[in-house]
Design an enzyme around this catalytic site. Sequence first.
Site, PDB file in Angstrom:
ATOM      1  N   GLY A 290      17.682  24.975 -17.021  1.00 38.45           N
ATOM      2  CA  GLY A 290      16.764  23.857 -16.813  1.00 38.45           C
ATOM      3  C   GLY A 290      15.933  23.989 -15.567  1.00 38.45           C
ATOM      4  O   GLY A 290      15.035  23.167 -15.318  1.00 38.45           O
ATOM      5  N   GLY A 291      16.186  25.023 -14.762  1.00 37.06           N
ATOM      6  CA  GLY A 291      15.430  25.209 -13.533  1.00 37.06           C
ATOM      7  C   GLY A 291      14.137  25.976 -13.752  1.00 37.06           C
ATOM      8  O   GLY A 291      13.819  26.410 -14.864  1.00 37.06           O
ATOM      9  N   SER A 406      19.279  37.021  -7.367  1.00 41.84           N
ATOM     10  CA  SER A 406      19.451  36.901  -5.924  1.00 41.84           C
ATOM     11  C   SER A 406      18.105  36.574  -5.270  1.00 41.84           C
ATOM     12  O   SER A 406      17.172  36.137  -5.946  1.00 41.84           O
ATOM     13  CB  SER A 406      20.050  38.200  -5.367  1.00 41.84           C
ATOM     14  OG  SER A 406      20.407  38.066  -4.014  1.00 41.84           O
ATOM     15  N   LYS A 409      16.125  36.698   0.747  1.00 45.86           N
ATOM     16  CA  LYS A 409      16.827  36.193   1.932  1.00 45.86           C
ATOM     17  C   LYS A 409      18.213  36.813   2.070  1.00 45.86           C
ATOM     18  O   LYS A 409      18.861  36.666   3.113  1.00 45.86           O
ATOM     19  CB  LYS A 409      16.910  34.670   1.868  1.00 45.86           C
ATOM     20  CG  LYS A 409      15.543  34.000   2.013  1.00 45.86           C
ATOM     21  CD  LYS A 409      15.615  32.503   1.788  1.00 45.86           C
ATOM     22  CE  LYS A 409      14.253  31.871   2.038  1.00 45.86           C
ATOM     23  NZ  LYS A 409      13.191  32.416   1.167  1.00 45.86           N
ATOM     24  N   LYS A 421      24.223  34.537  -1.300  1.00 49.32           N
ATOM     25  CA  LYS A 421      23.653  35.418  -2.326  1.00 49.32           C
ATOM     26  C   LYS A 421      24.074  36.871  -2.105  1.00 49.32           C
ATOM     27  O   LYS A 421      24.401  37.594  -3.055  1.00 49.32           O
ATOM     28  CB  LYS A 421      22.122  35.300  -2.325  1.00 49.32           C
ATOM     29  CG  LYS A 421      21.607  34.013  -2.940  1.00 49.32           C
ATOM     30  CD  LYS A 421      21.916  33.972  -4.428  1.00 49.32           C
ATOM     31  CE  LYS A 421      21.261  32.832  -5.143  1.00 49.32           C
ATOM     32  NZ  LYS A 421      21.543  32.842  -6.595  1.00 49.32           N
ATOM     33  N   SER A 450       7.421  27.254  -8.698  1.00 48.47           N
ATOM     34  CA  SER A 450       8.809  26.826  -8.890  1.00 48.47           C
ATOM     35  C   SER A 450       9.045  25.511  -8.157  1.00 48.47           C
ATOM     36  O   SER A 450       8.351  25.164  -7.200  1.00 48.47           O
ATOM     37  CB  SER A 450       9.777  27.902  -8.377  1.00 48.47           C
ATOM     38  OG  SER A 450       9.635  28.082  -6.987  1.00 48.47           O
ATOM     39  N   VAL A 454       6.738  26.311  -1.575  1.00 49.62           N
ATOM     40  CA  VAL A 454       5.880  25.897  -0.468  1.00 49.62           C
ATOM     41  C   VAL A 454       4.489  25.505  -0.945  1.00 49.62           C
ATOM     42  O   VAL A 454       3.885  24.550  -0.446  1.00 49.62           O
ATOM     43  CB  VAL A 454       5.828  27.011   0.600  1.00 49.62           C
ATOM     44  CG1 VAL A 454       5.149  28.266   0.054  1.00 49.62           C
ATOM     45  CG2 VAL A 454       5.098  26.534   1.852  1.00 49.62           C
ATOM     46  N   THR A 471       5.702  25.949   9.197  1.00 54.31           N
ATOM     47  CA  THR A 471       6.699  26.151  10.254  1.00 54.31           C
ATOM     48  C   THR A 471       6.110  26.875  11.458  1.00 54.31           C
ATOM     49  O   THR A 471       6.332  26.487  12.608  1.00 54.31           O
ATOM     50  CB  THR A 471       7.897  26.945   9.713  1.00 54.31           C
ATOM     51  OG1 THR A 471       7.426  28.152   9.097  1.00 54.31           O
ATOM     52  CG2 THR A 471       8.662  26.125   8.694  1.00 54.31           C
ATOM     53  N   GLU A 539      15.931  30.293   9.305  1.00 52.71           N
ATOM     54  CA  GLU A 539      14.667  30.842   8.809  1.00 52.71           C
ATOM     55  C   GLU A 539      14.231  32.041   9.644  1.00 52.71           C
ATOM     56  O   GLU A 539      14.493  32.113  10.854  1.00 52.71           O
ATOM     57  CB  GLU A 539      13.564  29.779   8.835  1.00 52.71           C
ATOM     58  CG  GLU A 539      13.672  28.751   7.741  1.00 52.71           C
ATOM     59  CD  GLU A 539      12.437  27.867   7.669  1.00 52.71           C
ATOM     60  OE1 GLU A 539      12.016  27.531   6.557  1.00 52.71           O
ATOM     61  OE2 GLU A 539      11.903  27.502   8.736  1.00 52.71           O
TER      62      GLU A 539
END
Length: 611
Positions: A290-291, A406, A409, A421, A450, A454, A471, A539
């Site tokens: 569902g994502g 994965s 990151k 991950k 998605s 961002v 950021t 981050e």
Amino acid sequence: MALSLIDGLVFAFLVMAMTLVRYDFHTHLVNAPGMFVCSAIALIIFLIGGPLGIYRGRYRRGSTDQFAAIVGTVAVGVGVMWVVEFAFANQLLIPTSVPIAAGAMMIVVKSLENWVRRNLRQRSLTASGASRPTIVVGAGNQGMLALDMIAQDTHNEYVAVGILDDDPAKRHLRYNGTRVLGPIADIATHVDRTGAGVVIIAISDLQPEELSRIASNLESRPVEIKIMPKLSDTKNMRPEPDVHGVTDLRHRGFRDVSLEDLVGRKPISTNIDDIASAINDKVVLVTGAGGSIGSQLCRQVSRFDPARLVMTDRDESGLHATELGLEGSALLTSEDLVLGDLRDPAFIDALVAEVKPDIIFHAAALKHLTFLERFPEQAIRTNVGASLDLLDAALSNDVESFVHISTDKAAGATSVLGRTKFSIERAIASIAADTGRRYMSVRFGNVLGSRGSVLETFVAQVAAGDPVTVTDPEVTRYFMSADEACELVLQAAAIGGPGETLVLDMGEPIKIDDLARRVIALSGRTDAQIVYTGLRPGEKLSEALLSPGEVDSRPKHPLITQVPIAPIDLDLLKGLVAESRDPQVFTRRSQLEARLTGLLDPEPQDTGAGL
């Protein structure tokens, strides 16, 4: 019939007019019967030729094909006049040059008629407000196609008022009555002068920086920017009938600016044959269906005719949307839709035992980095615990292939998300080393469109009138479309070896600050501001695709790096999961995160290239 009669009378009149001109209007020198005979031929030729094809609907009125048919009819008329002339050679009907002159004038008259009709139509559409004045950017093949689509649009939604192009050689070009007004840099001036309300970008390789510049030049002007896609992008375009039942593709290809346009990446191609052979007639289980990634992965898998595609998620609305996208309806009655929570080991065991999949695509995960820094126990329960339980169920039920989704990151991980991950990448390497099964991981970065991405955030902030938050002005990220990501995941499943992590090539990283400025420019908001919030815990300023010591080796596909991964102690990892499920874990979050880091920090042993 009426049009044939009118054109025939015009041709007949021109025959008489050219005869009089030939004799300098000395009517006493004219063979009147001969002139009227040739005029009658001119009329009859069009009365015959019109119903046979010119005006019978075989050609679109004013089209090049119809004009060619008219030229052919005129040529036939001239030829017949000559035949008659030679048949009566002993008495001069009309001078031999007259049919040629009359035919040439007929072609000029029809050309002028088409030009006048087209310009009057354009002026009337513009004046009435029924059509939106439109400037086309690009005078190449794409631009000409865009002008044709506008001209042939039976709904008259757009009317072309000008073309812009930077090529000096095209500065005086005219096409279908529309001329090149000047370079693209002067777009604001020409929009103001023409009153254009739409700008159609018809340059297939326009860079995102140039698109952003165009949008910036149009700031404060109520102008809508559309994109003319390449022909290859419209191959799956579904034609729709108009009110008369006539199929019309016209400007359905003119689309809004997409997130892919802002990033400006070239689409990645894969080997479809490899994918088809890996998926065809196999039972496939997709978790997290569902994502954003899971739902797109289901759409991609379904293209390759699996024996069965089972989709599971704990998000019922997500599964509803996935089925709607696949089937065109969402009754939620299919046995292939399974609602359940992967954090429940009993559910996992029952699901895999019942489905008995040949391939599992594991896309279910928690992914928001900042949240997981605050709640590491949730990351470990879902990203690690559920994944380990799913791997155990896959082994118990002899699942042939397992593909874990994965993230970049995980390379040189500095966040809880990345470490969870990476821990599963290493767990898969351990299982593959023991069993030899084709269990593997696939890394990729930010996926355009998605949920929570961002760019989606930027668009929402601009639409709401809020400041756009970035950021750091120097932060960069890798991007790819959901289609590309999922297709390359399937490609990886076809070529990956046991225990490998496959890293997908995403091109060059993109500055997030640049993306924010492009979104603002395209929004037309002159008051939008960028606020720099600073990097959050976990981050990085820039992501890497490979960890230190990992080698970029692409033995089977030019876009996929295949990396051997060091195994991990599965008992220690399961112990960490058990600790995350302790009711008192909320008071020991920092210790839990430290244990996760300690499991991954020791230098991994060299696993060799055989994994």
